[in-house]
Enzyme design. Sequence first.
Site, short mmCIF file in Angstrom:
data_model
loop_
_atom_site.label_atom_id
_atom_site.label_comp_id
_atom_site.label_asym_id
_atom_site.label_seq_id
_atom_site.Cartn_x
_atom_site.Cartn_y
_atom_site.Cartn_z
N GLU A 280 66.72 18.74 -9.09
CA GLU A 280 67.46 17.52 -8.77
C GLU A 280 68.96 17.76 -8.57
OE1 GLU A 280 68.14 18.17 -12.97
OE2 GLU A 280 66.37 18.29 -11.74
N ASP A 322 86.55 36.18 22.51
CA ASP A 322 87.34 36.52 23.69
C ASP A 322 88.36 37.58 23.27
OD1 ASP A 322 88.43 36.52 26.18
OD2 ASP A 322 89.43 34.57 26.02
N ASP A 585 84.78 28.01 27.11
CA ASP A 585 84.11 28.47 25.89
C ASP A 585 83.23 27.40 25.25
OD1 ASP A 585 85.32 31.11 25.77
OD2 ASP A 585 87.18 30.10 25.25
N ASN A 649 59.30 27.68 -17.77
CA ASN A 649 59.34 26.91 -19.03
C ASN A 649 58.53 25.64 -18.95
OD1 ASN A 649 60.87 28.67 -20.53
ND2 ASN A 649 62.83 27.71 -20.05
N ASP A 678 71.59 21.82 -17.04
CA ASP A 678 72.25 21.36 -15.82
C ASP A 678 73.77 21.46 -15.92
OD1 ASP A 678 69.94 20.82 -14.53
OD2 ASP A 678 70.02 18.64 -14.74
#
Length: 839
Positions: A280, A322, A585, A649, A678
């Site tokens: 998450e 270039d 380009d 786990n 976390d």
Amino acid sequence: MNISSDSIESIYSSLNSSVAGLSSEIAKQRLVELHKAEKKETRFKREFKLLVRQFTNPLILLLVVAVILSAVLGENSDTLIILFILVSTGLMSFFQEQQAGRAVEKLQQIIKLKCLVIRDGKEESINTEDVVQGDIIIFNAGDIIPADCRIISSNELHVNESTLTGESFPVEKMEGDLKESSTIAAKTNCLWKGTSVVSGKATAIIVFTGLDSVFGKIQKSISNQSETAFEKGIKHFGFFILQITVVLALLILGVNLYFKKPLFDSILFSLAIAVGMAPELLPAIMTFAMSAGAKRMMTKKVIVKKLSSIFNFGEVDILCTDKTGTITEGIIEVKEMADPLGKPNESLKKWAYMNSFFQNGFNNPIDEAIIKLNINIDGYEKADEIPYDFIRKRLSILVKSQNTNTIITKGAVINILGICTSYEENGVVSEITDSVKVNIETIFKNYGEQGFRAIGLCKKENHVGKLTKEDETNMIFLGFILLMDPLKDSAIDSIERLNKLNVSTKIITGDNRYIAMYTAKQLCIPEPKILTGEDLNTMSPEALAVKAVQTNVFAEIEPHQKERIIKALQKAGKTVAYMGDGINDVAAIHAADAGISVNDAVDVAKEVADFVLLEKDLSVLVDGILEGRKSFANSMKYILINTGATFGNMFSVAGASLMLPFLPMLPKQILLTNFLTDFPYLSVASDNVDDEALAKPGQWDMKVIRNFMIVFGIHSSLFDGITFYIMYFHFKLKDSDFQTGWFLESVLTELCILFIIRTKKSFIHSKPGKALIITSAIAFAITVILPISPLAGALSLGIAHTQQIIAIALILLLYVITADGLKILFFKFQERKRIKANT
């Protein structure tokens, strides 16, 4: 109001405008009205949506519903604890993403596009997003068109409307009245928002803005891009984990209900397992890693326009660029003027100077260098112009004097020779015979081999009437403008650094093959392989994919061929960065995996680029690639940790629940485990990265992730099994005593594995980031203290005896030693497999 059929005077009247433009006061008032009409989202609303999104994960919502139902049944303390953990985790993720978003907003303010308008009768440069109805706007080559406009006046104006019509060839535009019923493509007197000027110039009046423009109505923008390779990989990874999570959670729920365990306890337990396995924090960690990378790149003079492109930057293994301003200084100097036979001729300076001085197209280094000659041209004035374009490769100016009107044209030597039938030497005009042409071409070749960029110059006198492209015939070849642009001192060192990073540099230039070869030799490229645009046209896509990888320098390349080269390299399995700053380009920048431009580039080049450099230098790019690799590596750390230890786990807890007469961990303990781990995981985004990890491009490989999950999941589950055996069969622990032991082992092993998996070498030889050390130490301390703290009762934690602590400590020590060794073996095996696959 009809944009194409109404007269210009009628449009002026309708929009309360004139040739002098709007007044500043009216423009300001209209801008306020425009923002109201478009209902621009405020920062508060945007960040509120971000906050809500942290809690709209389906698993989280199901858990919240289950917790509320549990509260109704009287489990108030557990409900409060679980909700507190969920809210804290969500807020932690929100604040990380909020800070990242604000940092990126500040960076992107630096590279806002500008346009030239007339207000209060004076020219004024403003942000393109601030244009309003009735503004008089001046366009030059390279400009993005910010709103739907009607042309007032133009000169050889060509516009790229591919973003609107799909037609890649530039469309010629001019003033006039046309039927309103005409198709968009047929309304050649109008300019449309989101398109861009390829060549020429124009003055126009803005008629429709924002949602009233054609682009606004169809909700389409040039900036829309497909997902990056990393984004696709993350999506596949998310689906992969979600499938395993849902199946496992449903299986656990079914088995627990079969054995007649309490309904709500079983539901909460299954959902807690699902939340524990789901990555998450991945969106927050990715966002933080990208924003941290963007901020670091800013210090290296690189502005990130699209955050997710940072990961592509980290995967780049080929850089196409270039020559001018990147490899060379970009400060062009006129060295000499020579006649058709290569003899110095000062009289050519006057013609070259007038051509550059009077041109009103886009600014370029060549014209700037010629204008520095500062020649006296009293008695001459400009009568007309045909701007430079990439098809003709030349620029023509009509000048008139007291005696005659003269067309002066300069451009690529081969293109100039193609429109000349005679040449002038010492004031004598002679016919260009085949032998003379061969001699001129030989002289041109020799100039290139000496490092000179040679530009052709010709003229035609006694012209009558308006200047058109058809007049560029039967001209007199005057000779060569010889230019020099020396290599940057840092060029060779930068290319060597790129080589050490396993990034090969390929030069793509419109210059002739001779000067391209000269440049390659200066860069110390051994036996450089050159491919010309002419050769490229004869090759099939399959042949080009092979040849492009082998080529060092692409010379005499047309703008459309640049995109073809990029796609050929991608077809060969390469991740390509392209750096450019001109109109020619744009297609290549857009096609590249990492499109790069510079802050002083034309607007359309900056618009399509993923990155904008504040300084055009290869050394800046080297730093940018390193930062991209850091962001890539740190995001991969979280993915591997989540798929290894965390998954192992949670799988073990799920398995144990099927064998024990009680839950191995309570739902609140599982969520607390998730929360405590976390906390330091968010610091992974700013962690140090080993030099070895930066030495080669990052690679997204789902097979490696899957294999890692299996190997380390089994390893983690093995130690969970040892903990299970010692706690339950040896110490005979049950309920909270058993759950405490498993809780401690789960949290502490996940914290330890974080330091092991963050590096491919032994963890004792790799220095973690300070934030990671501090947050992990805090989480470790909280975990150890909780079972003996006043909160222990509410969390159902308790220590049975000292032997339990000693056993957990020994298990933890053995886990760290074996995990570190297993990791080294795993990555060595994967590297051998990769090398074998590539040979």
